[in-house]
Design a protein around this motif. Sequence first.
Motif: not given
Length: 82
Positions: A1-8, A12-15
């Motif tokens: 999702l980060t490749k599609k623009g999700l804030d890092e 990291q919070s989701l992980d």
Amino acid sequence: LTKKGLDELVQQSLDAVRVIGNNAVHPGQIDLRDNREMAASLFGLVNLIAEIMISRPKHVKAVYASLPASARAAIQKRDGKP
């Protein structure tokens, strides 16, 4: 999702919530004496995710929508949007 623009930070919070949550439930037994500080931190991360993904965009859209139509049209023209 980060490749599609999700804030890092969201990623990291989701992980963190996923990994810590999975580790807590996979032993098959919930220990009510688990670390309260970690639970509070996880709630903080969930709130952060909601703030970044829901609250902030909603606030920005509301303020932007309150701009005069002529100003929004000029911005769209500047950005090459129909």
